[in-house]
Design a protein around this motif. Sequence first.
Motif: not given
Length: 385
Positions: A151-158
């Motif tokens: 979720p953290i990686v997805a947040f930064f990517l999105l």
Amino acid sequence: MVDSNLSFVRSEMLQEQTPPLAERGAVKWMRTNLFATPVDTALTIFALLLIAWFLPPMIRWLFIEAVWTGPDRSVCSTVAQGGIQPDGWSGACWAYVNANFNQFMYGRYPIEEHWRVNLVGIMFVLLLIPLLIPKVPYKVANAVTFFFIFPIVAFFLLVGGWFGLSYVETPLWGGLLVTLVISFVGICVSLPLGIVLALGRRSKMPVIKMFCVIFIETIRGIPLITVLFMASYMLPLFLPPGVTFDKLLRALIGVALFASAYMAEVVRGGLQAIPKGQYEGADSLGLGYWQKTRLIILPQALKLVIPSIVNTFIGLFKDTSLVTIISMFDLLGTVRQHFSDANWASPQTPMSGLIFAGFVFWIFCFGMSRYSIFMENRLDTGHKR
């Protein structure tokens, strides 16, 4: 001495014979499931007649007469409607879906940044599949990565704005992207929070029990639309001046809290179904409350309510369409939003778009349902000795 005649004793075993045709294969399945009783036979014949009546025109509309490609509404309209199709023509307008497919998937997310959404989707699938396969090793590491790091990686990517990525504000998000984000966060938050609320409601501490009861009954007593409306428009009124939350974050909070209240009652039903002897056996071993709950009670309770848990997840996945009330557009909202597109306004466009959205929802819901059946059968140890 009298000789004994042992000719009736068989000297070798008979060869295994093939079961009768009526007791094997497709014939056996039909006799058991379709023609077991006269009532079943009548219902089967009636269902076959309905299928024969509905299926041919449905196939003709969905596939044979359908339009798959085209530049605008003219390919999906008759001559009298300003198109190129002959009068009386009726078929699905998949050209409309094809022309707007990117917006149905990504909303207004910038086209040049679609690779970020695709990367998040690939990561999601690669982490989810090993988590769903029972015998894949490193389950703990996989679960920690999926529920905490991903979720953290997805947040930064999105969202972007860091590491050279351009910032993409959430009002530009839409389509299936919003549906998956809201449902994923709602599912991941509602299960652990629902377990905590269920345990709190069964607690012997009056303050904790009262708080959990009030929260659960209040949330379950109002519609999700009201929760979303309050989370989007009422919540900022209770915050200090100048403090605000992103609209998507408000929707995530509202959906997660709503699903948690229902999940709490599902888990509480499982806890109440555990026999009293399980609690007494755990106490006799000298286990503390948390050891007893974590090692003995909770695993059995969750196993009992797997169908209800997945049913809640499926309902949550479909309820994401209600975020339209707060001016956010998930897959269904994005499809309906494009009905007013003058380039594709035709009598066949709305039905084609709704069927496409329904099919996408069905794929995800059917997948969750089948996996729950698989896990239920795998964990069903009642027949084992």
